[in-house]
Write a protein that holds these residues in place. Structure first.
Motif, PDB file in Angstrom:
ATOM      1  N   ASP A  11       3.058 -19.709  -2.362  1.00 27.74           N
ATOM      2  CA  ASP A  11       3.486 -18.457  -1.746  1.00 27.74           C
ATOM      3  C   ASP A  11       4.968 -18.573  -1.398  1.00 27.74           C
ATOM      4  O   ASP A  11       5.341 -19.348  -0.498  1.00 27.74           O
ATOM      5  CB  ASP A  11       2.656 -18.187  -0.488  1.00 27.74           C
ATOM      6  CG  ASP A  11       2.857 -16.768   0.040  1.00 27.74           C
ATOM      7  OD1 ASP A  11       3.900 -16.150  -0.276  1.00 27.74           O
ATOM      8  OD2 ASP A  11       1.972 -16.279   0.775  1.00 27.74           O
ATOM      9  N   ILE A  12       5.808 -17.827  -2.094  1.00 30.97           N
ATOM     10  CA  ILE A  12       7.256 -17.961  -1.908  1.00 30.97           C
ATOM     11  C   ILE A  12       7.761 -17.270  -0.655  1.00 30.97           C
ATOM     12  O   ILE A  12       8.964 -17.295  -0.377  1.00 30.97           O
ATOM     13  CB  ILE A  12       8.020 -17.443  -3.147  1.00 30.97           C
ATOM     14  CG1 ILE A  12       7.739 -15.951  -3.373  1.00 30.97           C
ATOM     15  CG2 ILE A  12       7.666 -18.250  -4.372  1.00 30.97           C
ATOM     16  CD1 ILE A  12       8.591 -15.333  -4.469  1.00 30.97           C
ATOM     17  N   LYS A  13       6.854 -16.665   0.110  1.00 32.20           N
ATOM     18  CA  LYS A  13       7.275 -16.087   1.389  1.00 32.20           C
ATOM     19  C   LYS A  13       7.485 -17.178   2.438  1.00 32.20           C
ATOM     20  O   LYS A  13       7.987 -16.923   3.522  1.00 32.20           O
ATOM     21  CB  LYS A  13       6.236 -15.074   1.882  1.00 32.20           C
ATOM     22  CG  LYS A  13       6.116 -13.830   0.996  1.00 32.20           C
ATOM     23  CD  LYS A  13       5.317 -12.740   1.658  1.00 32.20           C
ATOM     24  CE  LYS A  13       3.870 -13.118   1.862  1.00 32.20           C
ATOM     25  NZ  LYS A  13       3.140 -13.239   0.581  1.00 32.20           N
ATOM     26  N   PHE A  14       7.085 -18.404   2.080  1.00 31.41           N
ATOM     27  CA  PHE A  14       7.241 -19.539   2.992  1.00 31.41           C
ATOM     28  C   PHE A  14       8.088 -20.615   2.313  1.00 31.41           C
ATOM     29  O   PHE A  14       8.555 -20.442   1.189  1.00 31.41           O
ATOM     30  CB  PHE A  14       5.866 -20.074   3.395  1.00 31.41           C
ATOM     31  CG  PHE A  14       4.981 -19.021   4.001  1.00 31.41           C
ATOM     32  CD1 PHE A  14       5.138 -18.649   5.325  1.00 31.41           C
ATOM     33  CD2 PHE A  14       4.014 -18.370   3.236  1.00 31.41           C
ATOM     34  CE1 PHE A  14       4.336 -17.664   5.891  1.00 31.41           C
ATOM     35  CE2 PHE A  14       3.208 -17.393   3.792  1.00 31.41           C
ATOM     36  CZ  PHE A  14       3.377 -17.032   5.124  1.00 31.41           C
ATOM     37  N   ASP A  32      10.978  -8.521  -6.469  1.00 31.35           N
ATOM     38  CA  ASP A  32      10.718  -7.077  -6.445  1.00 31.35           C
ATOM     39  C   ASP A  32       9.506  -6.726  -5.589  1.00 31.35           C
ATOM     40  O   ASP A  32       9.339  -5.566  -5.204  1.00 31.35           O
ATOM     41  CB  ASP A  32      10.496  -6.555  -7.869  1.00 31.35           C
ATOM     42  CG  ASP A  32      11.740  -6.672  -8.731  1.00 31.35           C
ATOM     43  OD1 ASP A  32      12.840  -6.634  -8.161  1.00 31.35           O
ATOM     44  OD2 ASP A  32      11.608  -6.806  -9.957  1.00 31.35           O
ATOM     45  N   TYR A  33       8.663  -7.708  -5.308  1.00 34.02           N
ATOM     46  CA  TYR A  33       7.441  -7.447  -4.547  1.00 34.02           C
ATOM     47  C   TYR A  33       7.556  -7.887  -3.090  1.00 34.02           C
ATOM     48  O   TYR A  33       6.568  -7.859  -2.362  1.00 34.02           O
ATOM     49  CB  TYR A  33       6.260  -8.166  -5.213  1.00 34.02           C
ATOM     50  CG  TYR A  33       5.970  -7.629  -6.590  1.00 34.02           C
ATOM     51  CD1 TYR A  33       5.178  -6.492  -6.763  1.00 34.02           C
ATOM     52  CD2 TYR A  33       6.525  -8.223  -7.713  1.00 34.02           C
ATOM     53  CE1 TYR A  33       4.932  -5.989  -8.022  1.00 34.02           C
ATOM     54  CE2 TYR A  33       6.287  -7.715  -8.978  1.00 34.02           C
ATOM     55  CZ  TYR A  33       5.493  -6.602  -9.129  1.00 34.02           C
ATOM     56  OH  TYR A  33       5.267  -6.097 -10.382  1.00 34.02           O
ATOM     57  N   LEU A  34       8.765  -8.291  -2.663  1.00 34.15           N
ATOM     58  CA  LEU A  34       8.966  -8.754  -1.293  1.00 34.15           C
ATOM     59  C   LEU A  34       9.749  -7.731  -0.490  1.00 34.15           C
ATOM     60  O   LEU A  34      10.701  -7.128  -0.979  1.00 34.15           O
ATOM     61  CB  LEU A  34       9.718 -10.089  -1.287  1.00 34.15           C
ATOM     62  CG  LEU A  34       9.044 -11.279  -1.982  1.00 34.15           C
ATOM     63  CD1 LEU A  34       9.907 -12.522  -1.824  1.00 34.15           C
ATOM     64  CD2 LEU A  34       7.644 -11.521  -1.420  1.00 34.15           C
ATOM     65  N   SER A  35       9.358  -7.568   0.747  1.00 33.29           N
ATOM     66  CA  SER A  35      10.112  -6.714   1.667  1.00 33.29           C
ATOM     67  C   SER A  35      11.352  -7.468   2.125  1.00 33.29           C
ATOM     68  O   SER A  35      11.425  -8.699   2.003  1.00 33.29           O
ATOM     69  CB  SER A  35       9.233  -6.350   2.866  1.00 33.29           C
ATOM     70  OG  SER A  35       8.947  -7.518   3.624  1.00 33.29           O
ATOM     71  N   ASN A  43      14.606 -12.410   3.343  1.00 32.82           N
ATOM     72  CA  ASN A  43      15.469 -13.187   4.237  1.00 32.82           C
ATOM     73  C   ASN A  43      15.065 -14.653   4.295  1.00 32.82           C
ATOM     74  O   ASN A  43      15.873 -15.519   4.643  1.00 32.82           O
ATOM     75  CB  ASN A  43      15.439 -12.597   5.649  1.00 32.82           C
ATOM     76  CG  ASN A  43      16.094 -11.227   5.718  1.00 32.82           C
ATOM     77  OD1 ASN A  43      16.924 -10.891   4.879  1.00 32.82           O
ATOM     78  ND2 ASN A  43      15.713 -10.429   6.714  1.00 32.82           N
ATOM     79  N   LYS A  44      13.815 -14.947   3.967  1.00 32.52           N
ATOM     80  CA  LYS A  44      13.335 -16.331   3.956  1.00 32.52           C
ATOM     81  C   LYS A  44      13.364 -16.927   2.554  1.00 32.52           C
ATOM     82  O   LYS A  44      13.711 -18.094   2.361  1.00 32.52           O
ATOM     83  CB  LYS A  44      11.905 -16.393   4.514  1.00 32.52           C
ATOM     84  CG  LYS A  44      11.777 -15.936   5.957  1.00 32.52           C
ATOM     85  CD  LYS A  44      10.330 -16.017   6.417  1.00 32.52           C
ATOM     86  CE  LYS A  44      10.174 -15.569   7.871  1.00 32.52           C
ATOM     87  NZ  LYS A  44       8.764 -15.641   8.329  1.00 32.52           N
ATOM     88  N   THR A  45      12.990 -16.118   1.560  1.00 30.65           N
ATOM     89  CA  THR A  45      12.793 -16.641   0.211  1.00 30.65           C
ATOM     90  C   THR A  45      14.103 -16.964  -0.494  1.00 30.65           C
ATOM     91  O   THR A  45      14.252 -18.050  -1.081  1.00 30.65           O
ATOM     92  CB  THR A  45      11.989 -15.633  -0.626  1.00 30.65           C
ATOM     93  OG1 THR A  45      10.712 -15.434  -0.016  1.00 30.65           O
ATOM     94  CG2 THR A  45      11.795 -16.137  -2.047  1.00 30.65           C
TER      95      THR A  45
END
Length: 262
Positions: A145-148, A167-170, A175-177
């Protein structure tokens, strides 16, 4: 209409007014072949025209039409590899690709001379092929999970290439990825992202990604990089543009070049 002509001919023949009526009648009987031939030729021309307008050629314009129809930017990475090699040179020797279809990109990178490659698939590999499963077993490709935080040490790779996944991240998760991508690289991050207005298969998106893609404009990305203090790699951008011009390569996705974190 052909039936009426045949009757008129028969009346003239009975009166003996027109010579060679027998020959004319035989041609009239065989005439249905002519309209059939015309229909066949017309159908061939129509099919050829439809094929040429729906991706039958192999030029850059064709790539644009296919990408607008839903082809992901991961395929655009494959098209751009020769240009990336020209722009980044030695930095292409140790590459991490992040995004859907990473198995395809990593497999192609591993075929390049003096290139080592790894991949991160941000979503479950529900229908992975034998080659992809082999890459996962060898830990060349990971599902994460690239959100972490990414499961790599700082500066583990010379270059990081990411396609579609952002494109699928808010903005909250961007800001993290993106800083994480810059953290694990030494020579930069290359981002392939879709243009606003491109159509994507909504059902597949929702089932695999949980949300539809948010395709942002170039101005949005540039403003975001500035506000997030992510520095664009102007030198790499210039080399990429020069190599693209020499090869007549026109990206069907937006391409951004960022510097790695110090």
């Amino acid at each position: 209409m052909s039936r009426r002509v045949a009757n008129a001919t028969r009346r003239f023949a009975d009166g003996g007014g027109i010579p060679f009526v027998g020959a004319m009648q035989s041609k009239t009987r065989s005439s249905p072949l002519l309209p059939i031939g015309i229909l066949v030729v017309g159908a061939i021309l129509l099919i050829g025209y439809s094929f040429s307008g729906s991706g039958g050629s192999t030029g850059d314009g064709d790539a644009v039409s296919r990408i607008e129809g839903g082809v992901p930017c991961s395929l655009e990475v494959l098209r751009a590899l020769p240009v990336l090699k020209k722009a980044y040179g030695d930095s292409m020797h140790k590459v991490l690709h992040v995004g859907p279809d990473t198995c395809s990109v990593v497999s192609q990178l591993l075929k390049e001379e003096d290139t080592k490659a790894w991949g991160v698939e941000p979503y479950d590999l529900d229908e992975a092929g034998a080659n992809c499963k082999r890459l996962v077993r060898r830990a060349i490709v990971r599902v994460a999970d690239i959100k972490f935080s990414l499961p790599y040490r700082a500066k583990s790779f010379s270059l990081v290439i990411v396609s579609d996944a952002l494109d699928y991240l808010s903005p909250r998760y961007l800001n993290k990825t993106i800083p994480e991508l810059a953290r694990v690289s030494t020579d930069g991050v290359v981002i392939f992202t879709g243009y606003p207005g491109q159509q994507r298969p909504k059902v597949a998106e929702l089932s695999k990604f949980g949300r539809p893609a948010k395709l942002r404009s170039s101005s949005w990305w540039i403003r975001y990089f500035f506000q997030s203090k992510l520095e664009e790699n102007e030198s790499a951008t210039k080399k990429f543009d020069q190599a693209s011009s020499k090869r007549s390569y026109k990206p069907a996705c937006q391409v951004f070049h960022l510097k790695s974190l110090p």
